[in-house]
Enzyme design. Structure first.
Site, PDB file in Angstrom:
ATOM      1  N   CYS A  87      -7.079  -0.595   2.007  1.00  0.00           N
ATOM      2  CA  CYS A  87      -7.148  -1.648   2.909  1.00  0.00           C
ATOM      3  C   CYS A  87      -8.294  -1.095   4.057  1.00  0.00           C
ATOM      4  O   CYS A  87      -8.329  -0.217   4.392  1.00  0.00           O
ATOM      5  CB  CYS A  87      -5.933  -2.141   3.576  1.00  0.00           C
ATOM      6  SG  CYS A  87      -4.666  -2.547   2.234  1.00  0.00           S
TER       7      CYS A  87
ATOM      8  N   HIS B  76     -13.077   7.548  -6.733  1.00  0.00           N
ATOM      9  CA  HIS B  76     -11.958   6.599  -6.760  1.00  0.00           C
ATOM     10  C   HIS B  76     -10.790   6.774  -7.693  1.00  0.00           C
ATOM     11  O   HIS B  76      -9.829   6.043  -7.614  1.00  0.00           O
ATOM     12  CB  HIS B  76     -12.449   5.150  -6.854  1.00  0.00           C
ATOM     13  CG  HIS B  76     -13.416   4.851  -5.894  1.00  0.00           C
ATOM     14  ND1 HIS B  76     -12.946   4.023  -4.613  1.00  0.00           N
ATOM     15  CD2 HIS B  76     -14.934   4.901  -5.418  1.00  0.00           C
ATOM     16  CE1 HIS B  76     -13.988   3.789  -3.921  1.00  0.00           C
ATOM     17  NE2 HIS B  76     -14.906   4.060  -4.270  1.00  0.00           N
TER      18      HIS B  76
ATOM     19  N   LYS C 139       0.920  -1.190   0.073  1.00  0.00           N
ATOM     20  CA  LYS C 139      -0.042   0.073   0.096  1.00  0.00           C
ATOM     21  C   LYS C 139       0.901   1.135  -0.017  1.00  0.00           C
ATOM     22  O   LYS C 139       0.640   2.257  -0.802  1.00  0.00           O
ATOM     23  CB  LYS C 139      -0.877  -0.110   1.218  1.00  0.00           C
ATOM     24  CG  LYS C 139      -1.752   1.222   1.492  1.00  0.00           C
ATOM     25  CD  LYS C 139      -2.410   1.371   2.757  1.00  0.00           C
ATOM     26  CE  LYS C 139      -2.927   2.734   3.037  1.00  0.00           C
ATOM     27  NZ  LYS C 139      -3.990   2.984   2.208  1.00  0.00           N
TER      28      LYS C 139
ATOM     29  N   ASP D  17     -25.642   4.139   6.144  1.00  0.00           N
ATOM     30  CA  ASP D  17     -24.993   3.754   4.960  1.00  0.00           C
ATOM     31  C   ASP D  17     -25.184   1.975   5.047  1.00  0.00           C
ATOM     32  O   ASP D  17     -24.954   1.460   6.037  1.00  0.00           O
ATOM     33  CB  ASP D  17     -23.558   3.956   4.996  1.00  0.00           C
ATOM     34  CG  ASP D  17     -23.428   5.342   4.633  1.00  0.00           C
ATOM     35  OD1 ASP D  17     -24.128   5.909   4.146  1.00  0.00           O
ATOM     36  OD2 ASP D  17     -21.983   5.664   4.538  1.00  0.00           O
TER      37      ASP D  17
ATOM     38  N   ASN E  11     -15.777  -8.262  -0.308  1.00  0.00           N
ATOM     39  CA  ASN E  11     -15.748  -6.698  -0.259  1.00  0.00           C
ATOM     40  C   ASN E  11     -14.491  -6.409  -0.999  1.00  0.00           C
ATOM     41  O   ASN E  11     -13.841  -5.270  -0.935  1.00  0.00           O
ATOM     42  CB  ASN E  11     -15.243  -6.274   1.119  1.00  0.00           C
ATOM     43  CG  ASN E  11     -15.253  -4.819   1.392  1.00  0.00           C
ATOM     44  OD1 ASN E  11     -16.193  -4.209   0.667  1.00  0.00           O
ATOM     45  ND2 ASN E  11     -14.439  -4.158   2.318  1.00  0.00           N
TER      46      ASN E  11
ATOM     47  N   TRP F 174     -18.986  -6.457   6.387  1.00  0.00           N
ATOM     48  CA  TRP F 174     -17.490  -5.838   6.413  1.00  0.00           C
ATOM     49  C   TRP F 174     -16.893  -6.081   7.763  1.00  0.00           C
ATOM     50  O   TRP F 174     -15.709  -5.470   8.031  1.00  0.00           O
ATOM     51  CB  TRP F 174     -17.506  -4.223   6.156  1.00  0.00           C
ATOM     52  CG  TRP F 174     -17.805  -4.053   4.580  1.00  0.00           C
ATOM     53  CD1 TRP F 174     -18.180  -5.033   3.597  1.00  0.00           C
ATOM     54  CD2 TRP F 174     -18.051  -2.817   4.115  1.00  0.00           C
ATOM     55  NE1 TRP F 174     -18.389  -4.137   2.265  1.00  0.00           N
ATOM     56  CE2 TRP F 174     -18.265  -2.941   2.904  1.00  0.00           C
ATOM     57  CE3 TRP F 174     -17.680  -1.460   4.428  1.00  0.00           C
ATOM     58  CZ2 TRP F 174     -18.308  -1.941   2.000  1.00  0.00           C
ATOM     59  CZ3 TRP F 174     -18.055  -0.361   3.544  1.00  0.00           C
ATOM     60  CH2 TRP F 174     -18.247  -0.554   2.400  1.00  0.00           C
TER      61      TRP F 174
ATOM     62  N   ASP G 298     -12.514   4.041  10.084  1.00  0.00           N
ATOM     63  CA  ASP G 298     -12.986   3.424   9.017  1.00  0.00           C
ATOM     64  C   ASP G 298     -14.371   3.241   9.292  1.00  0.00           C
ATOM     65  O   ASP G 298     -14.814   3.233  10.542  1.00  0.00           O
ATOM     66  CB  ASP G 298     -12.496   2.075   9.195  1.00  0.00           C
ATOM     67  CG  ASP G 298     -13.111   0.822   8.333  1.00  0.00           C
ATOM     68  OD1 ASP G 298     -12.971   0.875   7.058  1.00  0.00           O
ATOM     69  OD2 ASP G 298     -13.999   0.059   8.660  1.00  0.00           O
TER      70      ASP G 298
ATOM     71  N   GLY H 138     -20.233  11.568   3.018  1.00  0.00           N
ATOM     72  CA  GLY H 138     -19.823  11.592   4.182  1.00  0.00           C
ATOM     73  C   GLY H 138     -18.581  11.788   4.647  1.00  0.00           C
ATOM     74  O   GLY H 138     -18.418  13.046   5.658  1.00  0.00           O
ATOM     75  N   SER H 139     -17.591  11.062   4.332  1.00  0.00           N
ATOM     76  CA  SER H 139     -16.287  11.473   4.910  1.00  0.00           C
ATOM     77  C   SER H 139     -15.503  12.342   3.832  1.00  0.00           C
ATOM     78  O   SER H 139     -15.894  12.793   2.631  1.00  0.00           O
ATOM     79  CB  SER H 139     -15.257  10.140   4.755  1.00  0.00           C
ATOM     80  OG  SER H 139     -15.475   9.502   3.382  1.00  0.00           O
TER      81      SER H 139
END
Length: 1321
Positions: free
Chosen positions: A592, A771, A88, A675, A186, A637, A565, A508-509
């Protein structure tokens, strides 16, 4: 005896070293003192080592057990991110330009090396390679095949990082490829975009390079590929390619590339190769299964000399797919998921092929619970007896990609919970331990520790909470729906929120900066105080609120700076959850997640978000969304406990979220987003299991918000899935607003609304892809919104990004949101200009209007002469027809009574002029077709009289003309707008089409010209010298049609002008009709090859020959004044092959220029339940609803009956009950009383019911005793007070000599049983 060139895994126990004797030479097994014929050894207590011999010899080794056999173990795949997310960070550093491609490649090589060495050291025999990926394994396959979409400007050669990451992430000029969920996980994959023009070529040698890389490290691996058929089944048609394009038609084009790769691997020394064909666990069509056989037959010769392993996972494999898989040519072994696929065990036990390898996936690849080793060993031992000792390999159920990497890195988990867990590294050890035990070398201490941990988990008080279990159990018996419908709620919410049309919001974020992460990290490490932490988070929230106000966003979010998260944040505050420090799992690319571990019953000890949400709301006067994660997403999740059904855990979470929703509402938060991003991904892979999952998943969501006020607006969000097939379940969630992924999938979501699905709640299909770092222009976003407005009402559409902005940077977020808000404002302005305030007058001219007066009782107003009149209350856009004199008269007559005109909703503000309530809309109605026999079978008698020679052709034509006239007049009088013509027929509409096309079989000696009654009825009924044409059922109805007989030599010509003549006939009566035809493609699909023509003759090849006739007819109709034409293409509801679907496109493309301004309906009447199960629920919903509409207004004293005949109703009995009829009479006698079986099985029916007591379709007269026996069978399962006694169906086809005695016996039987029942009481 030890043989030359063999590898022997050996377990060295303390008594084995130092070994004094080794091939008659004293030595000890240390790498520095091995004889020259030994390779270096890894010596660990009770761990396997490898011995290889460089020179031939035979010798007895005293440390080998005589009963020892090779341990066979296999791993399907392994996590690629690294135990501390090394990949990552390397990826993101490279993308940010902070490190080079070489740096990224070095980190990646180190990760691969450590993974291979780890598995090799543990003793895994079949170690995978090519499971590492810089982004996604499906994208790797796309690059291997050179299937790069043209927009990325790849010019051939080996695909490098620039092209690869542009496909994955987009770039400054073009968007990324679509991303969607990998089966029901996921993880996300990049969807290949394919079409007939793609030029495949071998463009990435990654698989071969990684195999050689491992081999150079001394590790022989099994290269793993996405199988060729699954690759195509997971793809989509590229932009510009017909949606019906058959992707499997590309199989012959991609297999040559696979062959090149296989040939290189063979040359490099590979002995095994693995194809992941996971789509085999899905519901596949026969032609899709055949593609597997075709592919592996084609690969067989290339794979000669290789062992081929085909892996399936994630579910049971269906029996037909199992048969296909286990008979594939050239395949050596098969991997099955025996954790999620328990039924597969039965298939293996009954029909596993001899001589093949079984890779038994008994170690869970998708969860983190320690394996029940004793239970798995028992399963393996039972399988060993079936497949043989040397053919059984212990494996994981799927790739370990979906688990965390290594439990060793978890230093903060307490020992008890840790003992219950196994991450990827531990699962590798479990696989090997099972393989050793199966080989006779069971590690008793390891198995004993495992058994103790299993027992500890089962009995731990941390797992079980009686209060939570009782609360969840109490949920049963209610569907937890809000009391008011969504339309009324939206009205109440709008009054409170006062939002503009096309309101803007985000999901939201907001970006999680390095500084923000540092603050959270230091607070967790207790390096800063709670006061300092709250201050830092408050400042971040203020910055986010201020930015949104500057951008003029309508409904705000607080940005979620306190959250790591969306699931972990809530799990940390709920009981029954545990958390890891490094339990990261790849979601997509470098993204991740660290799923919580649900180990016990779930509850909410205290409020989780109220503090931060109220803080944010105090910073603004605009609505601030309270942000929650829904129960289904938290479940899907998380790593979920496997000791109780998933739905029970979900209901527990729903109750916890419900408490939070209600606390937010009490704190003044009026918009709450719950959500459910993962609702779709939890959908089982098999259609038969969908309904059960969707029922409890949607119910769980409704539980969370059932108690809120109408003025509290509930939002939900879903991302990155195909929702079209579950849209009705999404509607059933009953949210007020749903925001949903749309931009990256070519607006696939919108297609469901184009197809007629009505959605009354607010909806925000994402307008840009978060994304990708690419910033969309204002024009691009406006274009997307316009596409949405074409299928969605303005008043329900929201404008928002696809998903949360957490992974983006502020430099990307701010301009993208600016463009989004600007686009929304621009379109608001355009919509306002297009719909100015209504003027005071309108000119109206039409023919009739329906008024609903008082209790919705209809009154019809008809005008015999056309007129124009100005009415002071309507907007100029409205068109209808009534006189102002009448309106005034109506007002005087009814005074202040409520009444409704039909006008569009934008005019509602005009209604205050008269202080009355309007609900105005234009009437549009249509009839597909109409019975042709007449109300008293007039046509039947006229036909039979003509056939018997008792009347003339003119007599028959006169009766027919009268019938047509009465039908058209009836529909016109009722007010039907689109009235059909050419649905009348002297025998059958398909035969009419055959005559129109001049497709008369030669035996009828037709010599051309307009086809008359002689030829027509000879085809229908035969004549003295030749038989009739074949007759068969029309779809699943009791109607029969005359089957066309066609072949390559048929000469088609325009031989019957019936359609045009009937259109003109109706027009002369003042009725404008819609001429109806059997569509050209359905006509051919309903035909058969003529006698003497090969049965395999492609009837669709005649399309080019029949379309000129259709064109002639259309041209005549246009000339006659027709404005609409209807083609019945009812075959579209069947399961059609891609080439058949393509024929429709071809036909209507060809007809387009001829039809010109004529709009071609492809609507088709489908009598009864659709042919596809996936469509049952939607059909039953509107069909039952339609029935209820008919009788909703009657008095209680009016009894409503309905009747159904000749079908199997057992699977839709609950829908029948839902019709709410007072009495239903229903076919029973001819189907062996199948209907009664549902009542025997416990279905309760409270209304009156009359299962038929005798079959009216037979001339046989049933005896009184026989009928009484039938009624007694009914009384055994139905209450006496609801049972009716009646025949199966109407008596129309019977003679009075049959009807009278049968009914006498029926009534006598009923009276006899009444008397017996009275005596019994």
């Amino acid at each position: 005896m030890v043989k030359f060139n063999q590898i022997y895994p050996i377990t060295i126990s303390p008594t084995h070293y130092p070994l004094k004797t080794c091939i008659n030479k004293p030595t000890s097994l240390h790498s520095n003192s091995c004889p020259p014929y030994f390779s270096p050894l890894y010596l660990r207590k009770n761990e396997p080592i490898r011995l290889s011999f460089e020179t031939p010899f035979d010798s007895e080794l005293p440390f080998f057990s005589p009963s020892y056999r090779t341990m066979a173990s296999h791993i399907v795949g392994y996590p690629r991110m690294g135990p501390k997310r090394e990949l990552k960070f390397a990826l993101e550093s490279f993308w940010d330009g902070k490190s080079s491609a070489e740096d990224l490649q070095n980190v990646s090589a180190d990760l691969r090396s450590s993974i291979w060495k780890q598995m090799s050291d543990v003793g895994i025999k079949y170690i995978p390679s090519n499971t590492f990926s810089y982004y996604d394994q499906v994208l790797d396959t796309t690059t291997m095949l050179g299937a790069v979409p043209p927009r990325y400007n790849w010019n051939g050669g080996e695909i490098g990082f620039d092209t690869y990451f542009s496909m994955a992430r987009g770039n400054a000029s073009v968007p990324a490829m679509e991303m969607t969920k990998w089966f029901d996980t996921n993880y996300h994959f990049i969807v290949p975009e394919l079409g007939p023009d793609v030029k495949f070529s071998y463009a990435s040698h990654k698989a071969v390079n990684e195999y050689k890389e491992a081999k150079a490290l001394g590790v022989d691996t099994v290269p793993v590929f996405v199988g060729p058929v699954s690759y195509l089944l997971l793809s989509k048609p590229a932009k510009g390619v017909e949606k019906t394009f058959d992707l499997l038609s590309l199989l012959d084009k991609i297999l040559p590339v696979y062959k090149e790769v296989i040939a290189e691997l063979k040359e490099a020394g590979a002995t095994w190769i693995q194809f992941d064909e996971a789509t085999l666990v899905k519901d596949l069509e026969p032609h899709q299964l055949q593609a597997f056989t075709k592919a592996y037959s084609e690969l067989e010769s290339t794979c000669s000399g290789l062992n081929v392993l085909v892996a399936t996972y994630f579910a049971d494999i269906p029996a037909d797919a199992f048969k296909t898989l286990t008979t594939l040519p050239g395949v050596t072994g098969y991997t099955f998921d025996l954790v999620r696929g328990e039924k597969t065990l039965d298939l293996i036990k009954t029909s596993f092929p001899s001589g093949k390898y079984l890779f038994a996936g008994v170690v869970d690849g998708r969860n983190i619970w320690a394996n029940d080793l004793a239970g798995s060993l028992s399963v393996l031992e039972s399988l060993e007896a079936i497949v043989g000792k040397d053919k059984l390999v212990v494996s994981t159920s799927s790739s370990l990609l979906h688990t965390a990497v290594d439990l060793v890195n978890e230093t903060k988990l307490d020992d008890e919970i840790k003992s219950w867990l196994a991450f990827a590294a531990q699962k590798v050890v479990e696989v090997n331990a099972l393989a050793k035990a199966l080989a006779g070398h069971k590690d008793e201490a390891f198995f004993a520790a495992n058994a103790a941990a299993q027992a500890s988990r089962k009995c731990s008080p941390r797992v079980n909470n009686e209060a939570v279990q009782k609360a969840a159990a109490a949920l049963r018996g209610s569907d937890h729906r809000r009391a008011t419908n969504v339309s009324a709620r939206l009205d109440a919410q709008q009054k409170k929120l006062n939002l503009p049309i096309l309101p803007t919001t985000t999901i939201g974020s907001f970006p999680q900066t390095i500084e923000l992460r540092r603050v959270r990290r230091e607070y967790k490490a207790k390096k800063i105080s709670e006061e300092e932490y709250v201050k830092a988070i408050k400042e971040e929230i203020f910055k986010v609120v201020q930015l949104q106000e500057e951008l003029d966003i309508d409904v705000l979010v607080h940005g979620e700076p306190e959250r790591n998260d969306m699931v972990e944040y809530f799990g940390e505050q709920l009981s029954g959850f545990a958390f890891t420090a490094n339990g990261w799992v790849q979601s997509y690319g470098s993204r991740c997640v660290k799923p919580p571990i649900i180990y016990g019953d779930v509850s909410r000890p205290k409020a989780m978000t109220v503090f931060w949400s109220t803080m944010a709301q105090e910073m603004t006067k605009r609505p601030m969304k309270g942000m929650l994660t829904g129960p289904v997403t938290i479940l899907n999740w998380s790593f979920v406990r496997n000791d109780q059904p998933r739905f029970e855990t979900c209901y527990q979470i729903a109750l916890a979220i419900k408490d939070e929703v209600e606390d937010l509402e009490k704190a003044g938060i009026t918009v709450i987003q719950i959500d459910e991003a993962a609702l779709r991904e939890g959908l089982p892979l098999r259609k038969a299991e969908h309904a059960f999952y969707l029922d409890w998943a949607v119910h769980s969501f409704r539980i969370t918000n059932v108690g809120v006020l109408d003025t509290t607006q509930i939002h939900t969000h879903m991302c990155y899935s195909n929702f079209n097939d579950i849209i009705h379940s999404i509607i059933n969630m009953d949210a007020d607003v749903i925001t949903i992924e749309n931009s990256r999938s070519d607006e696939k979501l919108l297609s469901v609304f184009r197809e007629g699905v009505k959605y009354g709640a607010g909806i925000g299909p994402g307008v840009y892809d978060i994304h990708s770092p690419r910033i969309p222009s204002m024009e691009e976003i406006a274009d997307r919104i316009n596409k949405m407005l074409a299928v969605l009402e303005t008043n329900i559409l929201w404008v928002n990004p696809d998903c949360g902005l957490k992974t983006r940077k502020y430099g990307e977020v701010k301009p993208a949101l600016e463009n989004m808000v600007t686009a929304a404002k621009k379109l608001r302005s355009e919509l306002a200009s297009a719909n100015p305030p209504p003027s005071t007058t309108i000119r109206v001219h039409h023919s009739s209007l329906l008024f609903y007066l008082r209790k919705n009782e209809p009154i019809r107003l008809s005008f015999e002469t056309p007129f124009d009149s100005e009415l002071p209350i309507f907007s100029p856009s409205y068109r209808s027809n009534f006189s102002s004199k009448f309106v005034l008269g109506l007002m005087i007559l009814f005074g202040s009574a409520r009444f409704c005109f039909t006008v569009n909703e934008r005019n509602s503000n005009l209604l205050r002029i008269f202080k009355v309530k309007f609900s105005i809309r234009a009437m549009a109605s249509h009839i597909v077709g109409y019975p042709r026999m007449g109300p008293k079978r007039e046509l039947k008698f006229a036909l039979e009289s003509f056939w018997d020679g008792k009347s003339s052709a003119e007599d028959l034509q006169n009766v027919s003309a009268d019938l047509r006239s009465s039908i058209w007049k009836q529909m016109s009088d009722v007010g039907i707008k689109y009235i059909p013509s050419n649905t009348f027929s002297y025998y059958d509409q398909v035969l009419d089409t055959t005559t129109m096309l001049g497709a008369v079989p030669p035996r009828y000696n037709w010599n051309g010209g307009e086809i008359g009654f002689d030829t027509y009825f000879s085809m229908a009924r035969g004549n003295a010298s030749v038989p009739a044409m074949e007759m068969t059922k029309w779809f699943d109805t009791n109607y029969h049609f005359i089957v066309p007989e066609l072949g390559p030599d048929v000469k088609f010509s325009y031989a019957s002008h019936k359609a045009v003549n009937e259109y003109k006939e109706a027009k002369a009566l003042g009725v404008d009709t819609v001429p109806v035809f059997v569509g050209p493609v359905s006509y051919l699909l309903l035909s058969k090859p003529a006698k003497g023509v090969e049965k395999t003759f492609d009837l669709l090849s005649l399309l080019d020959k029949i379309l000129p006739v259709y064109k002639e007819v259309i041209a005549e109709l246009k000339e006659a004044g027709a404005t609409w034409i209807q083609f019945d293409e009812a075959t579209l509801v069947k399961d059609l092959e891609p080439h058949q679907l393509q024929a429709f496109t071809k036909a209507y493309s060809e007809l387009e220029s001829t039809c010109s301004v004529i709009q071609i309906d492809e609507a088709a009447l489908r009598e009864g339940l659709p042919l596809r199960k996936a469509e049952h629920a939607f059909y039953l919903d509107w069909a039952v609803h339609s029935f209820r509409i008919t009788n909703v207004g009657v008095l209680d004293t009016t009894q409503i009956h309905t009747h159904m005949c000749y079908s199997n109703f057992n699977d839709i009995i609950h829908s029948i009950i839902n019709m709410d009829a007072d009495v239903i009479t229903i076919e029973n006698s001819r189907s062996d009383e199948k209907l009664l079986s549902v009542f025997r099985e416990g279905v309760k029916y409270g209304a009156g019911i009359g299962p038929g007591v005798y079959d009216i379709h037979s001339p046989r007269i049933p005896s009184m005793e026989e009928i009484a026996d039938r009624v007694n069978k009914m009384l055994a399962v139905l209450e006496t007070n609801i049972l009716w006694v009646n025949p199966d169906c109407g008596l129309k086809t019977r003679k009075y000599g049959e009807v009278k005695p049968a009914l006498e016996n029926m009534v006598t039987a009923a009276k006899k049983l009444r008397s017996e029942l009275a005596s019994a009481k």
